[in-house]
Design a protein around this motif. Sequence first.
Motif, PDB file in Angstrom:
ATOM      1  N   VAL A 136       9.547 -27.924  47.076  1.00  0.00           N
ATOM      2  CA  VAL A 136       8.531 -27.450  47.817  1.00  0.00           C
ATOM      3  C   VAL A 136       9.057 -26.761  49.223  1.00  0.00           C
ATOM      4  O   VAL A 136       9.963 -27.483  49.733  1.00  0.00           O
ATOM      5  CB  VAL A 136       7.570 -28.547  48.203  1.00  0.00           C
ATOM      6  N   ALA A 137       8.842 -25.442  49.179  1.00  0.00           N
ATOM      7  CA  ALA A 137       9.615 -25.103  50.633  1.00  0.00           C
ATOM      8  C   ALA A 137       9.001 -25.315  51.655  1.00  0.00           C
ATOM      9  O   ALA A 137       7.830 -25.690  51.860  1.00  0.00           O
ATOM     10  CB  ALA A 137       9.652 -23.523  50.502  1.00  0.00           C
TER      11      ALA A 137
ATOM     12  N   GLU B 179       7.839 -27.157  61.879  1.00  0.00           N
ATOM     13  CA  GLU B 179       6.606 -27.943  62.369  1.00  0.00           C
ATOM     14  C   GLU B 179       5.590 -28.115  61.219  1.00  0.00           C
ATOM     15  O   GLU B 179       4.657 -28.847  61.492  1.00  0.00           O
ATOM     16  CB  GLU B 179       5.956 -26.973  63.564  1.00  0.00           C
ATOM     17  N   ASP B 180       5.616 -27.414  60.250  1.00  0.00           N
ATOM     18  CA  ASP B 180       4.914 -27.404  58.884  1.00  0.00           C
ATOM     19  C   ASP B 180       5.248 -28.480  58.121  1.00  0.00           C
ATOM     20  O   ASP B 180       4.696 -28.243  56.885  1.00  0.00           O
ATOM     21  CB  ASP B 180       4.669 -25.970  58.540  1.00  0.00           C
ATOM     22  N   ARG B 181       6.255 -29.085  58.329  1.00  0.00           N
ATOM     23  CA  ARG B 181       6.926 -30.088  57.052  1.00  0.00           C
ATOM     24  C   ARG B 181       5.785 -30.752  56.736  1.00  0.00           C
ATOM     25  O   ARG B 181       6.082 -31.054  55.373  1.00  0.00           O
ATOM     26  CB  ARG B 181       8.118 -30.824  57.675  1.00  0.00           C
ATOM     27  N   ALA B 182       4.879 -31.160  57.342  1.00  0.00           N
ATOM     28  CA  ALA B 182       3.974 -32.333  56.900  1.00  0.00           C
ATOM     29  C   ALA B 182       2.971 -31.595  55.694  1.00  0.00           C
ATOM     30  O   ALA B 182       2.824 -32.281  54.676  1.00  0.00           O
ATOM     31  CB  ALA B 182       2.984 -32.565  57.920  1.00  0.00           C
ATOM     32  N   ALA B 183       2.756 -30.142  55.747  1.00  0.00           N
ATOM     33  CA  ALA B 183       2.049 -29.393  54.754  1.00  0.00           C
ATOM     34  C   ALA B 183       2.983 -29.554  53.467  1.00  0.00           C
ATOM     35  O   ALA B 183       2.559 -29.846  52.417  1.00  0.00           O
ATOM     36  CB  ALA B 183       1.865 -28.131  55.282  1.00  0.00           C
ATOM     37  N   SER B 184       4.086 -29.469  53.608  1.00  0.00           N
ATOM     38  CA  SER B 184       5.106 -29.429  52.427  1.00  0.00           C
ATOM     39  C   SER B 184       5.167 -30.816  51.853  1.00  0.00           C
ATOM     40  O   SER B 184       5.256 -30.935  50.728  1.00  0.00           O
ATOM     41  CB  SER B 184       6.468 -28.725  52.623  1.00  0.00           C
ATOM     42  N   ASP B 185       5.151 -31.772  52.648  1.00  0.00           N
ATOM     43  CA  ASP B 185       5.273 -33.156  52.203  1.00  0.00           C
ATOM     44  C   ASP B 185       3.937 -33.492  51.319  1.00  0.00           C
ATOM     45  O   ASP B 185       3.834 -34.008  50.430  1.00  0.00           O
ATOM     46  CB  ASP B 185       5.173 -34.146  53.507  1.00  0.00           C
ATOM     47  N   ALA B 186       2.971 -33.004  51.898  1.00  0.00           N
ATOM     48  CA  ALA B 186       1.257 -33.096  51.217  1.00  0.00           C
ATOM     49  C   ALA B 186       1.517 -32.425  49.978  1.00  0.00           C
ATOM     50  O   ALA B 186       0.907 -33.084  48.970  1.00  0.00           O
ATOM     51  CB  ALA B 186       0.394 -32.661  52.198  1.00  0.00           C
TER      52      ALA B 186
ATOM     53  N   ARG C  23       0.564 -36.488  40.334  1.00  0.00           N
ATOM     54  CA  ARG C  23       0.084 -36.093  38.886  1.00  0.00           C
ATOM     55  C   ARG C  23       1.267 -36.218  37.868  1.00  0.00           C
ATOM     56  O   ARG C  23       1.183 -35.513  36.998  1.00  0.00           O
ATOM     57  CB  ARG C  23      -0.516 -34.780  39.178  1.00  0.00           C
ATOM     58  N   GLY C  24       2.534 -36.835  38.497  1.00  0.00           N
ATOM     59  CA  GLY C  24       3.555 -37.216  37.581  1.00  0.00           C
ATOM     60  C   GLY C  24       4.325 -36.009  37.439  1.00  0.00           C
ATOM     61  O   GLY C  24       5.279 -35.730  36.344  1.00  0.00           O
ATOM     62  N   ILE C  25       4.609 -35.160  38.464  1.00  0.00           N
ATOM     63  CA  ILE C  25       5.258 -33.959  38.414  1.00  0.00           C
ATOM     64  C   ILE C  25       6.694 -34.300  39.446  1.00  0.00           C
ATOM     65  O   ILE C  25       6.062 -34.351  40.656  1.00  0.00           O
ATOM     66  CB  ILE C  25       4.561 -32.568  39.043  1.00  0.00           C
ATOM     67  N   PRO C  26       7.682 -34.370  39.264  1.00  0.00           N
ATOM     68  CA  PRO C  26       8.842 -34.796  40.093  1.00  0.00           C
ATOM     69  C   PRO C  26       9.145 -33.349  41.005  1.00  0.00           C
ATOM     70  O   PRO C  26       9.244 -32.410  40.668  1.00  0.00           O
ATOM     71  CB  PRO C  26      10.004 -34.767  39.228  1.00  0.00           C
ATOM     72  N   ALA C  27       8.997 -33.651  42.443  1.00  0.00           N
ATOM     73  CA  ALA C  27       8.899 -32.778  43.408  1.00  0.00           C
ATOM     74  C   ALA C  27       9.863 -33.291  44.502  1.00  0.00           C
ATOM     75  O   ALA C  27       9.993 -34.459  44.839  1.00  0.00           O
ATOM     76  CB  ALA C  27       7.775 -32.594  44.069  1.00  0.00           C
ATOM     77  N   ASP C  28      10.398 -32.069  44.993  1.00  0.00           N
ATOM     78  CA  ASP C  28      11.370 -32.393  46.233  1.00  0.00           C
ATOM     79  C   ASP C  28      10.698 -31.613  47.236  1.00  0.00           C
ATOM     80  O   ASP C  28      10.341 -30.479  46.872  1.00  0.00           O
ATOM     81  CB  ASP C  28      12.710 -32.389  45.951  1.00  0.00           C
ATOM     82  N   VAL C  29      11.157 -31.853  48.633  1.00  0.00           N
ATOM     83  CA  VAL C  29      10.767 -30.985  49.672  1.00  0.00           C
ATOM     84  C   VAL C  29      12.157 -30.390  50.346  1.00  0.00           C
ATOM     85  O   VAL C  29      13.208 -31.190  50.252  1.00  0.00           O
ATOM     86  CB  VAL C  29      10.178 -31.687  50.807  1.00  0.00           C
TER      87      VAL C  29
END
Lengths: 460, 460
Positions: B362-363, B368-375, B383-389
């Motif tokens: 997730v880009a 300041e918008d990091r929280a949106a990417s974390d969300a 949902r079981g999808i491995p994700a990183d920020v």
Amino acid sequence: MARIAPLSGFPEWLPDGRVVEQHVLDTLRRTFELHGFAGIETRAVEPLEQLLRKGETSKEVYVLRRLQAEPEEAERGSEKQLGLHFDLTVPFARYVLENAGRLAFPFKRYQIQKVWRGERPQDGRFREFVQADVDVVGAGELPYHYEVELPLVMAQALGSLAEIGLPPVRVLVNNRKVAEGFYRGVGLDDVEGVLRQVDKLDKIGPDAVAQLLVDEQGATPEQAEACLELAAISGSDLAVIDRVRELATSYGAVTELLETGLAELAALVEAAAERAPGVVVADLKIARGLDYYTGSVYETVLVGHEQLGSICSGGRYDTLASDGKNTYPGVGLSIGVSRLVSRLLSAGLVRATRGVPTAVLVAVVTEEDRAASDAVATALRARGIPADVAPRAAKFGKQIQFADRRGIPFVWFPGVVGDDGVRGADQVKDIRSGDQVDADATTWAPPAEDLWPRVVPAGE
Amino acid sequence: MARIAPLSGFPEWLPDGRVVEQHVLDTLRRTFELHGFAGIETRAVEPLEQLLRKGETSKEVYVLRRLQAEPEEAERGSEKQLGLHFDLTVPFARYVLENAGRLAFPFKRYQIQKVWRGERPQDGRFREFVQADVDVVGAGELPYHYEVELPLVMAQALGSLAEIGLPPVRVLVNNRKVAEGFYRGVGLDDVEGVLRQVDKLDKIGPDAVAQLLVDEQGATPEQAEACLELAAISGSDLAVIDRVRELATSYGAVTELLETGLAELAALVEAAAERAPGVVVADLKIARGLDYYTGSVYETVLVGHEQLGSICSGGRYDTLASDGKNTYPGVGLSIGVSRLVSRLLSAGLVRATRGVPTAVLVAVVTEEDRAASDAVATALRARGIPADVAPRAAKFGKQIQFADRRGIPFVWFPGVVGDDGVRGADQVKDIRSGDQVDADATTWAPPAEDLWPRVVPAGE
């Protein structure tokens, strides 16, 4: 092979205990992988000189010797001797340096392995135990937001174990810069000495700690009082930051380092309150670890089992590793899995629905017909159903007993060829309810909750 | 922390190598569990006296010493000293005795752990490596059919690795009773001596072995010839049994023990031909292991990589363990996992599709918008999808490069709030094809083959 007795400090589980441990390990691994941590393993041994870099742990190291070593091999110094690793941080730091050119940074890794400590085993201390670590390491720099992310990953990993009966966890956080900035602000410069005394609060109480600060650290009674007031502050929202600042202001102890630390702690508390409400608590009396971590420090307790101590600890290092040319800052936490599993089992909090994977025991009608039973088992396994075949063509009652003793829920009876030369239908029996129905090994399946052993709260 | 160099004999993998090893371990575990084997682990150490029961392995044992041991601790004899286990059979035998009253027999267990051997590392020999063992142990008795089942379990476990590029395996079987019955029948009573010479066949050839049998075992040239003729027999159907019997008859060497062994070998060959055609081969020259196993003995080679030696060996013990009162016969096999994985990697037979679990990066638009990417990442993980920020709110090109370097197939761009105050749609880009589409983190999923790293034949 006489006199077999357990070795104190080296825990082992019976098969149903291992089902619990394996479930914990699988759950942790899945959580770590969902968060993008790559799994690695390192060898069990490190050169003794690496293990002894932190002087205080030297007594805990197991040193290896080849039983039939050449004399010159036995005599050589610590630079060639090998010892078993006592944690996963020292090996990880070495792995990072050894492979720096082949890793992509920031490098997120999890590592689940046994570690060994040669200490005298006592009250729940193990000499061999499993640790599960997550760390992020950067090359040269590492953004602060990882200090927020990592405790939340661990909180989620441990939180996923609530469904099997693990009590809720609370992550206690502090920050080295806050403590150091405050102590220096009130005029106490032996920061590690002060931390060492404050760390005794839970054991000996505030009065005795105040006395030690005066006697051993040369603090004035007012300085000692300031340290105790700081240690008394805790909370899970931003008010905690204001209370620290007010306290520091009242002592004229506001420093730049303190403000940096408070800004970090505030970011952690704020993000945690949003992403995992109620789980993370800033607790200014956390001192253990602050002497070698450089930023955030974490401890984790099981609510209601606080006397067990921290089951998951860690923090931020500005220098996890360095090869002289490059520096690798890191932040990470480590779960003491064996201690956790031992607690779950000994406190009777959880149980495995069975100690064998087998969902179906295929009965054997006669030894001559064993191939028919093998064929049924093969058909079930091919469809992902764990199956075993009875060891002997005993009376069916005995074969059902065999399943019952192991908690295997279903017994399968292959159809027999009748006088008319036609093979009768196979049947499968749920030995808990006694229900028995016709079944076909190419289509029948057990209910999903019976397919594999599950770990459930002990009451269920 | 200078001079970091790998330790010879202690293999470690980079993250993508570990993906391969983990896949192998998961595949073995699943096969073992589908066959009803319960997983256990034993402690890494055993009392030295247990480890030294088989004299010949003594040179391979690593002995432990606490670095700061009391003098009396260092001087005590082998009965209190601890060593690292060099296989999983000795610890399993001890575990069975220690827990006999709490286990249900026949007890089927698998065990996947590291073992250590202090030998000089050379040509692919490791000092630390992972073994994967399956054993069945009975109390007092153990039906023969387990000698048929166990090699087939291993053949299936290894066979499941064909899909990632493991060459086909061939299980070579022999039977102690056949060899011993035959040797005694021709008048050679030092069975272990003969086996030791026959074991040299591949290295020094038949003429030299015949000479050794005459020189060292006191065999007549005719007896030596008989041994060589027996060793030359191999085959995967029942004809092989007839050939042995004919040979024995021609030498007047048919004994009761030989007939018992031939009946066992025939049962194994026959069942294997039906359940796993072409995989099991009776090979009468297999001698290694026959000196300590009492019935069937197994070796396993990779077709086309025979020079690698056996990757999975084992056999039948009449006395796996005994406490004087009770005897526990067993049969089992052990896979040398590290040797196998090392071969798969070094021969370039397989590769991991990526070295990180992450399917989606997730880009981050601005810090300041990091929280949106974390969300977004949280929603995907739920949902079981491995994700990183992404580590930093760098230019998107750099963030895509970050994903590309790690083999992460998808980059997610959170929608930004426009001048009208409305947040635009999120988008996800397949960075291999360049395709970019609108996406919702609560419904979008990557194709199944991209969800987790996979292990594939190197050519794919």
